[in-house]
Design a protein around this motif. Structure first.
Motif, PDB file in Angstrom:
ATOM      1  N   ARG A   1       0.833  -1.207   0.000  1.00  0.00           N
ATOM      2  CA  ARG A   1       0.000   0.000   0.000  1.00  0.00           C
ATOM      3  C   ARG A   1       0.869   1.258   0.000  1.00  0.00           C
ATOM      4  NH1 ARG A   1      -4.710   0.522   4.383  1.00  0.00           N
ATOM      5  NH2 ARG A   1      -5.462  -1.210   3.089  1.00  0.00           N
ATOM      6  N   LYS A   2       1.862   1.291   0.883  1.00  0.00           N
ATOM      7  CA  LYS A   2       2.727   2.470   1.000  1.00  0.00           C
ATOM      8  C   LYS A   2       3.459   2.756  -0.306  1.00  0.00           C
ATOM      9  CE  LYS A   2       6.765   4.209   3.536  1.00  0.00           C
ATOM     10  NZ  LYS A   2       7.758   3.907   4.627  1.00  0.00           N
ATOM     11  N   PHE A   3       3.967   1.709  -0.943  1.00  0.00           N
ATOM     12  CA  PHE A   3       4.791   1.902  -2.142  1.00  0.00           C
ATOM     13  C   PHE A   3       4.016   1.666  -3.446  1.00  0.00           C
ATOM     14  CE2 PHE A   3       8.033   0.804   1.142  1.00  0.00           C
ATOM     15  CZ  PHE A   3       8.701   2.020   1.122  1.00  0.00           C
ATOM     16  N   GLN A   4       2.702   1.449  -3.311  1.00  0.00           N
ATOM     17  CA  GLN A   4       1.801   1.354  -4.462  1.00  0.00           C
ATOM     18  C   GLN A   4       2.225   0.264  -5.454  1.00  0.00           C
ATOM     19  OE1 GLN A   4       1.237   5.307  -6.125  1.00  0.00           O
ATOM     20  NE2 GLN A   4       0.713   6.176  -4.142  1.00  0.00           N
ATOM     21  N   LEU A   5       2.486  -0.910  -4.920  1.00  0.00           N
ATOM     22  CA  LEU A   5       2.775  -2.057  -5.770  1.00  0.00           C
ATOM     23  C   LEU A   5       1.482  -2.574  -6.385  1.00  0.00           C
ATOM     24  CD1 LEU A   5       5.375  -1.984  -3.932  1.00  0.00           C
ATOM     25  CD2 LEU A   5       5.374  -4.478  -4.080  1.00  0.00           C
ATOM     26  N   HIS A   6       1.541  -2.990  -7.620  1.00  0.00           N
ATOM     27  CA  HIS A   6       0.386  -3.641  -8.224  1.00  0.00           C
ATOM     28  C   HIS A   6       0.851  -4.785  -9.111  1.00  0.00           C
ATOM     29  CE1 HIS A   6       1.487  -0.498 -11.194  1.00  0.00           C
ATOM     30  NE2 HIS A   6       1.130  -1.392 -12.097  1.00  0.00           N
ATOM     31  N   GLU A   7       0.013  -5.801  -9.191  1.00  0.00           N
ATOM     32  CA  GLU A   7       0.376  -6.984  -9.950  1.00  0.00           C
ATOM     33  C   GLU A   7       0.307  -6.711 -11.446  1.00  0.00           C
ATOM     34  OE1 GLU A   7      -0.920 -11.695 -10.554  1.00  0.00           O
ATOM     35  OE2 GLU A   7      -1.774 -10.513  -8.902  1.00  0.00           O
ATOM     36  N   VAL A   8       1.283  -7.259 -12.168  1.00  0.00           N
ATOM     37  CA  VAL A   8       1.291  -7.184 -13.631  1.00  0.00           C
ATOM     38  C   VAL A   8       0.752  -8.518 -14.143  1.00  0.00           C
ATOM     39  CG1 VAL A   8       2.665  -6.710 -15.689  1.00  0.00           C
ATOM     40  CG2 VAL A   8       3.354  -5.736 -13.481  1.00  0.00           C
ATOM     41  N   ILE A   9      -0.521  -8.526 -14.497  1.00  0.00           N
ATOM     42  CA  ILE A   9      -1.192  -9.777 -14.845  1.00  0.00           C
ATOM     43  C   ILE A   9      -0.536 -10.461 -16.045  1.00  0.00           C
ATOM     44  CG2 ILE A   9      -3.384 -10.838 -15.516  1.00  0.00           C
ATOM     45  CD1 ILE A   9      -3.361  -9.723 -12.671  1.00  0.00           C
ATOM     46  N   ARG A  10      -0.129  -9.679 -17.037  1.00  0.00           N
ATOM     47  CA  ARG A  10       0.428 -10.291 -18.255  1.00  0.00           C
ATOM     48  C   ARG A  10       1.773 -10.962 -17.999  1.00  0.00           C
ATOM     49  NH1 ARG A  10       4.362  -7.355 -21.047  1.00  0.00           N
ATOM     50  NH2 ARG A  10       4.851  -5.308 -20.164  1.00  0.00           N
ATOM     51  N   LEU A  11       2.445 -10.585 -16.901  1.00  0.00           N
ATOM     52  CA  LEU A  11       3.732 -11.205 -16.577  1.00  0.00           C
ATOM     53  C   LEU A  11       3.577 -12.313 -15.536  1.00  0.00           C
ATOM     54  CD1 LEU A  11       6.031  -8.039 -16.344  1.00  0.00           C
ATOM     55  CD2 LEU A  11       5.805  -9.627 -18.273  1.00  0.00           C
ATOM     56  N   SER A  12       2.534 -12.256 -14.770  1.00  0.00           N
ATOM     57  CA  SER A  12       2.300 -13.272 -13.744  1.00  0.00           C
ATOM     58  C   SER A  12       1.686 -14.520 -14.383  1.00  0.00           C
ATOM     59  CB  SER A  12       1.358 -12.721 -12.668  1.00  0.00           C
ATOM     60  OG  SER A  12       1.920 -11.600 -12.031  1.00  0.00           O
ATOM     61  N   GLY A  13       1.579 -15.574 -13.587  1.00  0.00           N
ATOM     62  CA  GLY A  13       0.888 -16.768 -14.061  1.00  0.00           C
ATOM     63  C   GLY A  13       1.801 -17.903 -14.459  1.00  0.00           C
ATOM     64  N   MET A  14       3.093 -17.615 -14.586  1.00  0.00           N
ATOM     65  CA  MET A  14       4.028 -18.705 -14.856  1.00  0.00           C
ATOM     66  C   MET A  14       4.246 -19.525 -13.587  1.00  0.00           C
ATOM     67  SD  MET A  14       7.054 -17.063 -17.210  1.00  0.00           S
ATOM     68  CE  MET A  14       7.258 -15.538 -16.268  1.00  0.00           C
ATOM     69  N   ASN A  15       4.658 -20.758 -13.760  1.00  0.00           N
ATOM     70  CA  ASN A  15       5.070 -21.581 -12.631  1.00  0.00           C
ATOM     71  C   ASN A  15       6.549 -21.898 -12.754  1.00  0.00           C
ATOM     72  OD1 ASN A  15       2.425 -21.592 -11.787  1.00  0.00           O
ATOM     73  ND2 ASN A  15       2.388 -23.777 -11.324  1.00  0.00           N
ATOM     74  N   ILE A  16       7.262 -21.802 -11.655  1.00  0.00           N
ATOM     75  CA  ILE A  16       8.663 -22.200 -11.600  1.00  0.00           C
ATOM     76  C   ILE A  16       8.713 -23.550 -10.895  1.00  0.00           C
ATOM     77  CG2 ILE A  16      10.974 -21.621 -10.769  1.00  0.00           C
ATOM     78  CD1 ILE A  16       9.992 -19.631 -12.820  1.00  0.00           C
ATOM     79  N   ILE A  17       9.305 -24.536 -11.539  1.00  0.00           N
ATOM     80  CA  ILE A  17       9.391 -25.874 -10.951  1.00  0.00           C
ATOM     81  C   ILE A  17      10.721 -26.014 -10.218  1.00  0.00           C
ATOM     82  CG2 ILE A  17       9.369 -28.360 -11.399  1.00  0.00           C
ATOM     83  CD1 ILE A  17       7.750 -27.774 -13.921  1.00  0.00           C
ATOM     84  N   ILE A  18      10.648 -26.250  -8.922  1.00  0.00           N
ATOM     85  CA  ILE A  18      11.835 -26.433  -8.092  1.00  0.00           C
ATOM     86  C   ILE A  18      11.771 -27.817  -7.458  1.00  0.00           C
ATOM     87  CG2 ILE A  18      13.148 -25.585  -6.100  1.00  0.00           C
ATOM     88  CD1 ILE A  18      12.032 -22.814  -6.663  1.00  0.00           C
ATOM     89  N   ASN A  19      12.708 -28.666  -7.846  1.00  0.00           N
ATOM     90  CA  ASN A  19      12.761 -30.017  -7.295  1.00  0.00           C
ATOM     91  C   ASN A  19      11.422 -30.735  -7.453  1.00  0.00           C
ATOM     92  OD1 ASN A  19      14.452 -31.961  -6.174  1.00  0.00           O
ATOM     93  ND2 ASN A  19      13.772 -31.539  -4.082  1.00  0.00           N
TER      94      ASN A  19
ATOM     95  N   PHE B   1      13.829 -17.027  -7.101  1.00  0.00           N
ATOM     96  CA  PHE B   1      14.078 -15.622  -7.441  1.00  0.00           C
ATOM     97  C   PHE B   1      14.895 -15.513  -8.728  1.00  0.00           C
ATOM     98  CE2 PHE B   1      16.864 -11.784  -6.873  1.00  0.00           C
ATOM     99  CZ  PHE B   1      15.882 -10.847  -7.143  1.00  0.00           C
ATOM    100  N   ALA B   2      15.989 -16.271  -8.813  1.00  0.00           N
ATOM    101  CA  ALA B   2      16.860 -16.199  -9.984  1.00  0.00           C
ATOM    102  C   ALA B   2      16.112 -16.591 -11.251  1.00  0.00           C
ATOM    103  CB  ALA B   2      18.079 -17.096  -9.789  1.00  0.00           C
ATOM    104  N   ARG B   3      15.428 -17.719 -11.217  1.00  0.00           N
ATOM    105  CA  ARG B   3      14.717 -18.181 -12.398  1.00  0.00           C
ATOM    106  C   ARG B   3      13.524 -17.271 -12.715  1.00  0.00           C
ATOM    107  NH1 ARG B   3      13.156 -24.104 -12.847  1.00  0.00           N
ATOM    108  NH2 ARG B   3      12.551 -23.225 -14.853  1.00  0.00           N
ATOM    109  N   GLY B   4      12.893 -16.747 -11.666  1.00  0.00           N
ATOM    110  CA  GLY B   4      11.772 -15.833 -11.875  1.00  0.00           C
ATOM    111  C   GLY B   4      12.192 -14.572 -12.599  1.00  0.00           C
ATOM    112  N   VAL B   5      13.337 -14.009 -12.221  1.00  0.00           N
ATOM    113  CA  VAL B   5      13.853 -12.816 -12.901  1.00  0.00           C
ATOM    114  C   VAL B   5      14.158 -13.133 -14.361  1.00  0.00           C
ATOM    115  CG1 VAL B   5      15.766 -11.180 -13.035  1.00  0.00           C
ATOM    116  CG2 VAL B   5      14.788 -11.746 -10.811  1.00  0.00           C
TER     117      VAL B   5
END
Length: 256
Positions: free
Chosen positions: A53-71, A124-128
């Motif tokens: 709220r303080k820093f006004q973050l909002h989700e970027v729908i077109r970039l979200s939705g991927m899954n990262i598979i870890i182990n 984090f690394a793979r997400g970036v």
């Protein structure tokens, strides 16, 4: 040199974190390069202490939705974005409720390291990397800050080795005196799932040893803190990778 695409990957940045040298340095570097006419983007984890709220973050729908598979475990990747307060500089936040909702960064209240810090760093690394590709934005320079970012060059030079997307990017690693800890779960098995093995850091897998390992996978190493602890300073002096002593912000252009 202006008109470069510069990607800062960091675990800390002012004002989202305060009172640390890394947070201040990354803020000043990114703003300086932005104000000099470069296309600058910043990526960092959306730690639970960062107020949406303080820093006004909002989700970027077109970039979200991927899954990262870890182990063999699917983890949803959520991307949020905000402008640095008072500036026209975009900061992207890698988010996942399982890994980043907690209020502490890497340690329990009693000082015990989280037992999934390895998974958090991999995510984090793979997400970036995956998000940058989805943005269709190819950086000329990737500047890493914070132990968690050391997994980025390890993945780029192994798991993503056949992917030409980042092949021309110059990778710079800044070194800082961070609180160190070991990984309490089998990080070697999780990396092996992504066909990564043979790392020297796996002999004694700690935050700092992964940073030291990643020095061999980047194009330049620079002191983010003017004076490093003994082991980090020794590794800095011994690495064959091109390196730079500590630079004040006015001289940071020399890196690029």
């Amino acid at each position: 040199m202006p008109n470069q695409k510069i990607l800062y990957i960091t675990t800390e940045m002012y004002p989202y974190q305060e009172d640390t040298n890394m947070a201040a340095v990354v803020n000043k570097m990114a703003l300086k390069m932005h104000n000099e006419g470069n296309d600058v983007r910043v990526f960092m984890p959306r730690f639970g202490q960062i107020s949406e709220r303080k820093f006004q973050l909002h989700e970027v729908i077109r970039l979200s939705g991927m899954n990262i598979i870890i182990n063999d475990l699917d983890q949803p990747l959520i991307i949020k974005v905000a402008s640095l307060p008072g500036e026209r500089l975009q900061v992207y936040f890698i988010d996942n409720e399982e890994y980043f909702k907690r209020k502490q960064y890497y340690f329990e209240d009693d000082g015990t390291a989280f037992d999934d810090n390895d998974e958090r760093a991999i995510f984090f690394a793979r997400g970036v990397i995956e998000t940058i590709k989805k943005l269709n934005w190819v950086p000329d320079v990737i500047h890493l800050n914070g132990w968690m970012t050391s997994f980025v060059p390890l993945y780029l030079k192994t798991y993503y080795e056949s992917d030409s997307y980042f092949k021309d990017a110059k990778i710079i690693l800044s070194l800082y005196n961070e609180k160190d800890a070991g990984f309490s779960k089998n990080v070697d098995e999780k990396l092996k799932f992504d066909n990564i093995s043979g790392l020297k850091a796996l002999d004694n897998p700690t935050f700092q040893n992964f940073v030291i390992e990643s020095m061999e996978y980047v194009d330049m190493v620079v002191k983010g803190d003017e004076f490093l602890n003994e082991d980090l300073d020794k590794a800095f002096n011994e690495t064959a990778t091109p390196k730079s002593e500590y630079l004040d912000i006015d001289s940071i252009n020399k890196l690029y």
